[in-house]
Design an enzyme around this catalytic site. Structure first.
Site, PDB file in Angstrom:
ATOM      1  N   ARG A 168      31.186  44.357  -7.760  1.00  0.00           N
ATOM      2  CA  ARG A 168      29.889  44.706  -7.183  1.00  0.00           C
ATOM      3  C   ARG A 168      28.830  44.373  -8.235  1.00  0.00           C
ATOM      4  O   ARG A 168      29.030  44.618  -9.437  1.00  0.00           O
ATOM      5  CB  ARG A 168      29.797  46.192  -6.823  1.00  0.00           C
ATOM      6  CG  ARG A 168      30.530  46.584  -5.537  1.00  0.00           C
ATOM      7  CD  ARG A 168      29.907  45.972  -4.282  1.00  0.00           C
ATOM      8  NE  ARG A 168      30.554  46.392  -3.039  1.00  0.00           N
ATOM      9  CZ  ARG A 168      31.559  45.759  -2.446  1.00  0.00           C
ATOM     10  NH1 ARG A 168      32.062  44.661  -2.988  1.00  0.00           N
ATOM     11  NH2 ARG A 168      32.039  46.209  -1.297  1.00  0.00           N
ATOM     12  N   HIS A 184      29.225  36.060  -2.802  1.00  0.00           N
ATOM     13  CA  HIS A 184      30.114  37.119  -2.293  1.00  0.00           C
ATOM     14  C   HIS A 184      31.130  36.542  -1.305  1.00  0.00           C
ATOM     15  O   HIS A 184      31.207  36.965  -0.154  1.00  0.00           O
ATOM     16  CB  HIS A 184      29.288  38.250  -1.643  1.00  0.00           C
ATOM     17  CG  HIS A 184      30.000  39.576  -1.677  1.00  0.00           C
ATOM     18  ND1 HIS A 184      29.352  40.763  -1.849  1.00  0.00           N
ATOM     19  CD2 HIS A 184      31.318  39.895  -1.555  1.00  0.00           C
ATOM     20  CE1 HIS A 184      30.232  41.758  -1.821  1.00  0.00           C
ATOM     21  NE2 HIS A 184      31.431  41.255  -1.648  1.00  0.00           N
TER      22      HIS A 184
HETATM   23  P1  NAD Z   1      41.180  49.642  -6.043  1.00  0.00           P
HETATM   24  O1  NAD Z   1      40.652  50.945  -5.595  1.00  0.00           O
HETATM   25  O2  NAD Z   1      42.572  49.262  -5.663  1.00  0.00           O
HETATM   26  O3  NAD Z   1      41.080  49.550  -7.645  1.00  0.00           O
HETATM   27  C1  NAD Z   1      39.959  49.941  -8.371  1.00  0.00           C
HETATM   28  C2  NAD Z   1      40.444  50.446  -9.714  1.00  0.00           C
HETATM   29  O4  NAD Z   1      39.307  50.707 -10.541  1.00  0.00           O
HETATM   30  C3  NAD Z   1      41.242  51.765  -9.611  1.00  0.00           C
HETATM   31  O5  NAD Z   1      42.499  51.610 -10.240  1.00  0.00           O
HETATM   32  C4  NAD Z   1      40.365  52.761 -10.338  1.00  0.00           C
HETATM   33  O6  NAD Z   1      41.113  53.763 -11.036  1.00  0.00           O
HETATM   34  C5  NAD Z   1      39.642  51.846 -11.318  1.00  0.00           C
HETATM   35  N1  NAD Z   1      38.467  52.452 -11.930  1.00  0.00           N
HETATM   36  C6  NAD Z   1      37.676  53.446 -11.446  1.00  0.00           C
HETATM   37  N2  NAD Z   1      36.740  53.763 -12.369  1.00  0.00           N
HETATM   38  C7  NAD Z   1      36.950  52.969 -13.436  1.00  0.00           C
HETATM   39  C8  NAD Z   1      36.333  52.851 -14.707  1.00  0.00           C
HETATM   40  N3  NAD Z   1      35.293  53.624 -15.062  1.00  0.00           N
HETATM   41  N4  NAD Z   1      36.810  51.932 -15.580  1.00  0.00           N
HETATM   42  C9  NAD Z   1      37.873  51.167 -15.250  1.00  0.00           C
HETATM   43  N5  NAD Z   1      38.507  51.246 -14.058  1.00  0.00           N
HETATM   44  C10 NAD Z   1      38.051  52.128 -13.166  1.00  0.00           C
HETATM   45  O7  NAD Z   1      40.142  48.542  -5.558  1.00  0.00           O
HETATM   46  P2  NAD Z   1      40.406  46.984  -5.362  1.00  0.00           P
HETATM   47  O8  NAD Z   1      40.897  46.742  -3.986  1.00  0.00           O
HETATM   48  O9  NAD Z   1      41.180  46.464  -6.523  1.00  0.00           O
HETATM   49  O10 NAD Z   1      38.901  46.436  -5.405  1.00  0.00           O
HETATM   50  C11 NAD Z   1      38.142  46.485  -6.603  1.00  0.00           C
HETATM   51  C12 NAD Z   1      36.698  46.172  -6.260  1.00  0.00           C
HETATM   52  O11 NAD Z   1      36.590  44.815  -5.837  1.00  0.00           O
HETATM   53  C13 NAD Z   1      36.152  46.962  -5.063  1.00  0.00           C
HETATM   54  O12 NAD Z   1      35.653  48.211  -5.495  1.00  0.00           O
HETATM   55  C14 NAD Z   1      35.063  46.076  -4.528  1.00  0.00           C
HETATM   56  O13 NAD Z   1      33.836  46.444  -5.115  1.00  0.00           O
HETATM   57  C15 NAD Z   1      35.426  44.690  -5.021  1.00  0.00           C
HETATM   58  N6  NAD Z   1      35.712  43.744  -3.952  1.00  0.00           N
HETATM   59  C16 NAD Z   1      35.023  42.585  -3.924  1.00  0.00           C
HETATM   60  C17 NAD Z   1      35.274  41.646  -2.954  1.00  0.00           C
HETATM   61  C18 NAD Z   1      34.543  40.315  -2.904  1.00  0.00           C
HETATM   62  O14 NAD Z   1      34.620  39.608  -1.889  1.00  0.00           O
HETATM   63  N7  NAD Z   1      33.842  39.927  -3.952  1.00  0.00           N
HETATM   64  C19 NAD Z   1      36.241  41.914  -1.967  1.00  0.00           C
HETATM   65  C20 NAD Z   1      36.949  43.121  -2.032  1.00  0.00           C
HETATM   66  C21 NAD Z   1      36.680  44.033  -3.032  1.00  0.00           C
END
Ligand code: NAD
Length: 349
Positions: free
Chosen positions: A232, A293
């Protein structure tokens, strides 16, 4: 169901999946916001994406006209006031996981493209310029890659980068055993910033992670570090990173997301002058690649998004418990679940 922010590809995949569900689908290209909420009049469900705005005012308007369900075609729900929805008796559902591989592979693509200057090489060759000056890259083998956030997507990035022969440092308040099995090593965020040659962000946007890469964090990083963000936009303080690019502290920047992207991404603005000076400055730099994105944008992901969205709607319609319901208790720490005001307010761009 009224589907907002619908592009041709959303329609194609939703219609194909709907053969299995038989919902009545109406598609709008418009983004859902105060001005367009009236389009949802009479629809029991609205289906929305990342740039639709579902604040308390919009939700109230939807509720007045009998909309009872908000179905997100995304994992993140920071654009929905979940607390207001609950007070109005509206359910919110989402697609928590569609293709972690799609996003992880896009992050790795940005690393490779930046390293070998593919964007510049492509333009040169098209012009008949086969000069290699300025295109010098580096081997990935032996480099240290820092992965911030090792959930579904981060874990795939760790696995891929181990395959390149990199040393992988990881940081996450919750350890993922899969990451350690792949060979990743958990360290503090400070150590990760200080030791990594490439840093890639895969944590959600929350108050604790907003501007996790700010001027102070950039100060800690290695000179010439490569920074990748496919999570994000507001994880990075864009103005601070521009200063770091100008000084050379950041050597490469790959972004699929941008703090103020809602006014830019998913639209064809090629005939207009970009009004966002910070974004325009980024686009002038040879060592910056921005994609709009699109990391999620694979056939596999769109199939899963469509199918899960329509299954979520069926569950709610039939009065079954939906495993993908978003409730206010998720605001404590899951993906992007922090309501619309997690970061410093829009800086007027
Ligand atoms: P997920 O929930 O499986 O993993 C997120 C991880 O971040 C978790 O393990 C959590 O513990 C960790 N986390 C939380 N706070 C943290 C911190 N302060 N420091 C380090 N790690 C921390 O989510 P995901 O499916 O892996 O997705 C990750 C992110 O990718 C989503 O939140 C979304 O914003 C982004 N995303 C982007 C796209 C895109 O098209 N660009 C698509 C899907 C998701």
């Amino acid at each position: 169901m009224a589907s907002f922010s619908t592009k041709s590809y959303d329609r194609e995949f939703l219609e194909a999946s709907n053969g299995r569900y038989g919902h009545e689908l109406t598609f709008y290209e418009a983004r859902l916001c105060h001005e367009t909420a009236a389009l949802a009049r009479g629809f029991p469900a609205v289906c929305v994406f990342v740039h639709d705005v579902l604040d308390a005012k919009v939700l109230k308007e939807l509720s007045r006209h009998d909309t009872r369900l908000v179905a997100l075609r995304s994992a993140g729900f920071n654009n929905v006031d979940v607390v207001a929805a609950k007070k109005l008796g509206m359910k919110v559902v989402r697609v928590p996981a569609y293709s972690p591989d799609a996003v992880a592979e896009h992050a790795v693509m940005l690393m490779l493209a930046l390293n070998r200057s593919v964007h510049r090489a492509y333009a040169r060759v098209r012009e008949g310029n086969f000069n290699l000056e300025g295109l010098l890259g580096f081997d990935l083998r032996g480099l240290t890659v820092g992965v911030v956030g090792t959930g579904r997507i981060g874990a795939v990035v760790v696995r891929i980068m181990m395959g390149f022969g990199c040393e992988v440092l990881a940081c996450d308040p919750v350890r993922n055993a899969e990451v350690e099995t792949s060979g990743g090593k958990y360290v503090s965020l400070t150590e990760l910033f200080e030791k990594s040659d490439i840093i890639t962000l895969h944590c959600p946007l929350m108050p604790q992670t907003c501007h996790i890469v700010d001027a102070e964090a950039l100060e800690r990083m290695k000179d010439g570090v490569m920074l990748i963000n496919t999570s994000r936009g507001a994880l990075i303080d864009t103005e601070a990173v521009i200063e770091a690019l100008k000084s050379g502290r950041v050597g490469y920047l790959g972004l699929d997301v941008y703090e103020e992207e809602a006014d830019l991404f998913y639209e064809d603005l090629s005939s207009q002058v970009i009004q966002d000076d910070v974004f325009a400055r980024l686009l002038t730099m040879p060592n910056v690649i921005v994609t709009g994105h699109q990391a999620f944008f694979t056939r596999n992901a769109l199939e899963t998004i469509s199918d899960t969205t329509l299954a979520n709607i069926r569950d709610v319609e039939e009065g079954r418990e939906c495993p993908n319901e978003v409730t206010p208790d998720l605001l404590a720490g899951s993906p992007d679940g922090t309501g619309p005001s997690v970061c410093p307010p829009n800086r007027g761009r």
